[in-house]
Design a protein around this motif. Structure first.
Motif, PDB file in Angstrom:
ATOM      1  N   GLY A   1      53.534   8.107 -20.770  1.00  0.00           N
ATOM      2  CA  GLY A   1      53.002   6.773 -21.010  1.00  0.00           C
ATOM      3  C   GLY A   1      52.028   6.385 -19.923  1.00  0.00           C
ATOM      4  O   GLY A   1      51.735   7.168 -19.019  1.00  0.00           O
ATOM      5  N   ASP A   2      51.523   5.180 -20.012  1.00  0.00           N
ATOM      6  CA  ASP A   2      50.692   4.642 -18.942  1.00  0.00           C
ATOM      7  C   ASP A   2      50.996   3.163 -18.774  1.00  0.00           C
ATOM      8  O   ASP A   2      51.372   2.488 -19.729  1.00  0.00           O
ATOM      9  N   LEU A   3      50.859   2.722 -17.542  1.00  0.00           N
ATOM     10  CA  LEU A   3      51.133   1.334 -17.192  1.00  0.00           C
ATOM     11  C   LEU A   3      50.101   0.857 -16.185  1.00  0.00           C
ATOM     12  O   LEU A   3      49.618   1.629 -15.370  1.00  0.00           O
TER      13      LEU A   3
ATOM     14  N   PHE B   1      67.389  11.252 -14.600  1.00  0.00           N
ATOM     15  CA  PHE B   1      66.083  10.800 -15.063  1.00  0.00           C
ATOM     16  C   PHE B   1      65.127  10.986 -13.894  1.00  0.00           C
ATOM     17  O   PHE B   1      65.457  10.650 -12.763  1.00  0.00           O
ATOM     18  N   PHE B   2      63.953  11.530 -14.162  1.00  0.00           N
ATOM     19  CA  PHE B   2      62.961  11.637 -13.093  1.00  0.00           C
ATOM     20  C   PHE B   2      61.604  11.253 -13.644  1.00  0.00           C
ATOM     21  O   PHE B   2      61.357  11.308 -14.851  1.00  0.00           O
ATOM     22  N   GLY B   3      60.732  10.824 -12.743  1.00  0.00           N
ATOM     23  CA  GLY B   3      59.393  10.422 -13.138  1.00  0.00           C
ATOM     24  C   GLY B   3      58.350  11.023 -12.218  1.00  0.00           C
ATOM     25  O   GLY B   3      58.639  11.367 -11.073  1.00  0.00           O
ATOM     26  N   VAL B   4      57.167  11.159 -12.745  1.00  0.00           N
ATOM     27  CA  VAL B   4      55.995  11.580 -11.980  1.00  0.00           C
ATOM     28  C   VAL B   4      54.824  10.738 -12.471  1.00  0.00           C
ATOM     29  O   VAL B   4      54.869  10.173 -13.561  1.00  0.00           O
ATOM     30  N   CYS B   5      53.779  10.659 -11.658  1.00  0.00           N
ATOM     31  CA  CYS B   5      52.613   9.911 -12.114  1.00  0.00           C
ATOM     32  C   CYS B   5      51.330  10.503 -11.545  1.00  0.00           C
ATOM     33  O   CYS B   5      51.365  11.417 -10.724  1.00  0.00           O
ATOM     34  N   ASP B   6      50.207   9.968 -11.995  1.00  0.00           N
ATOM     35  CA  ASP B   6      48.905  10.551 -11.671  1.00  0.00           C
ATOM     36  C   ASP B   6      48.471  10.232 -10.237  1.00  0.00           C
ATOM     37  O   ASP B   6      49.187   9.580  -9.482  1.00  0.00           O
ATOM     38  N   ALA B   7      47.286  10.703  -9.882  1.00  0.00           N
ATOM     39  CA  ALA B   7      46.785  10.592  -8.504  1.00  0.00           C
ATOM     40  C   ALA B   7      46.501   9.149  -8.091  1.00  0.00           C
ATOM     41  O   ALA B   7      46.456   8.848  -6.895  1.00  0.00           O
TER      42      ALA B   7
ATOM     43  N   ASP C   1      43.963   1.055 -12.591  1.00  0.00           N
ATOM     44  CA  ASP C   1      44.660   0.846 -13.866  1.00  0.00           C
ATOM     45  C   ASP C   1      43.968   1.520 -15.040  1.00  0.00           C
ATOM     46  O   ASP C   1      42.743   1.526 -15.090  1.00  0.00           O
ATOM     47  N   PRO C   2      44.739   2.011 -16.000  1.00  0.00           N
ATOM     48  CA  PRO C   2      46.187   2.199 -15.936  1.00  0.00           C
ATOM     49  C   PRO C   2      46.516   3.531 -15.275  1.00  0.00           C
ATOM     50  O   PRO C   2      45.681   4.429 -15.210  1.00  0.00           O
ATOM     51  N   CYS C   3      47.741   3.651 -14.784  1.00  0.00           N
ATOM     52  CA  CYS C   3      48.229   4.918 -14.231  1.00  0.00           C
ATOM     53  C   CYS C   3      49.105   5.594 -15.274  1.00  0.00           C
ATOM     54  O   CYS C   3      49.869   4.938 -15.978  1.00  0.00           O
ATOM     55  N   GLN C   4      48.988   6.884 -15.352  1.00  0.00           N
ATOM     56  CA  GLN C   4      49.755   7.663 -16.316  1.00  0.00           C
ATOM     57  C   GLN C   4      51.042   8.178 -15.652  1.00  0.00           C
ATOM     58  O   GLN C   4      51.054   8.517 -14.474  1.00  0.00           O
ATOM     59  N   PHE C   5      52.134   8.226 -16.441  1.00  0.00           N
ATOM     60  CA  PHE C   5      53.393   8.739 -15.930  1.00  0.00           C
ATOM     61  C   PHE C   5      54.041   9.642 -16.974  1.00  0.00           C
ATOM     62  O   PHE C   5      53.700   9.600 -18.163  1.00  0.00           O
ATOM     63  N   ALA C   6      54.981  10.438 -16.513  1.00  0.00           N
ATOM     64  CA  ALA C   6      55.816  11.244 -17.403  1.00  0.00           C
ATOM     65  C   ALA C   6      57.247  11.138 -16.907  1.00  0.00           C
ATOM     66  O   ALA C   6      57.502  11.024 -15.708  1.00  0.00           O
ATOM     67  N   LEU C   7      58.188  11.124 -17.854  1.00  0.00           N
ATOM     68  CA  LEU C   7      59.614  11.049 -17.561  1.00  0.00           C
ATOM     69  C   LEU C   7      60.313  12.285 -18.076  1.00  0.00           C
ATOM     70  O   LEU C   7      59.974  12.800 -19.141  1.00  0.00           O
ATOM     71  N   GLY C   8      61.306  12.726 -17.327  1.00  0.00           N
ATOM     72  CA  GLY C   8      62.194  13.777 -17.796  1.00  0.00           C
ATOM     73  C   GLY C   8      63.602  13.236 -17.873  1.00  0.00           C
ATOM     74  O   GLY C   8      64.011  12.396 -17.067  1.00  0.00           O
ATOM     75  N   HIS C   9      64.374  13.680 -18.875  1.00  0.00           N
ATOM     76  CA  HIS C   9      65.744  13.241 -19.090  1.00  0.00           C
ATOM     77  C   HIS C   9      66.582  14.504 -19.233  1.00  0.00           C
ATOM     78  O   HIS C   9      66.427  15.263 -20.187  1.00  0.00           O
ATOM     79  N   LEU C  10      67.441  14.747 -18.240  1.00  0.00           N
ATOM     80  CA  LEU C  10      68.221  15.983 -18.164  1.00  0.00           C
ATOM     81  C   LEU C  10      69.720  15.665 -18.184  1.00  0.00           C
ATOM     82  O   LEU C  10      70.136  14.576 -17.827  1.00  0.00           O
ATOM     83  N   ARG C  11      70.511  16.675 -18.594  1.00  0.00           N
ATOM     84  CA  ARG C  11      71.963  16.532 -18.577  1.00  0.00           C
ATOM     85  C   ARG C  11      72.587  17.770 -17.990  1.00  0.00           C
ATOM     86  O   ARG C  11      72.125  18.883 -18.230  1.00  0.00           O
ATOM     87  N   ARG C  12      73.658  17.561 -17.219  1.00  0.00           N
ATOM     88  CA  ARG C  12      74.405  18.693 -16.662  1.00  0.00           C
ATOM     89  C   ARG C  12      75.196  19.364 -17.717  1.00  0.00           C
ATOM     90  O   ARG C  12      75.681  18.824 -18.633  1.00  0.00           O
TER      91      ARG C  12
END
Length: 145
Positions: free
Chosen positions: A52-54, A74-80, A134-145
């Protein structure tokens, strides 16, 4: 012909985001891939990925149904242009149960659903705490043990 189509299908299946370049820039894709490598193992199941982007100070929410007694990350990353991305997990009563408000662009939240939880419905809030362009782009990961 069949071999070419099969190889193309395998290549797409191996990418966390089908046609990743259509959805995110290479910086976000690289950061996502690096974070995924860091978190697996011990988190063995990749449950979902979201892009997404915000704008600066913007917020987005995502609902998840989780399993009692299981641990999630849950983890997130975003653009430069992103300087700070935050994650918050809320239970069904809108009570904060986990968060990462550290000043960084790679937040991580671990959460174990209590085995006696009345509800397994949770909300993840993504907050773009600092975006320089603006806007900045992000990505989320959703993991389970």
């Amino acid at each position: 012909m069949f071999r070419t189509v099969l190889l193309a299908a395998v290549a797409l299946a191996a990418t966390p985001f089908a046609h990743a370049d259509d959805f995110m820039g290479s910086v976000v894709q690289d950061e996502y891939d690096n974070m995924l490598d860091e978190h697996t193992p011990p988190y063995r199941e990749i449950l979902s990925s979201t892009v997404g982007d915000l704008e600066d100070s913007g917020r987005a929410t995502y609902r998840y149904t989780l399993v009692r007694g299981r641990t999630y990350r849950f983890f997130g990353v975003c653009d430069a242009d992103c300087r700070d991305l935050d994650l918050v997990v809320y239970d069904a009563n809108n009570t904060r149960v986990a968060s990462d408000f550290a000043m960084n662009d790679r937040p991580t939240v671990d959460f174990t659903v209590p085995s006696n939880a009345r509800s397994t419905s949770y909300t993840l809030a993504v907050i773009m705490a600092s975006c320089e362009n603006d806007p900045c782009q992000f990505a989320l990961g959703h993991l389970r043990r």
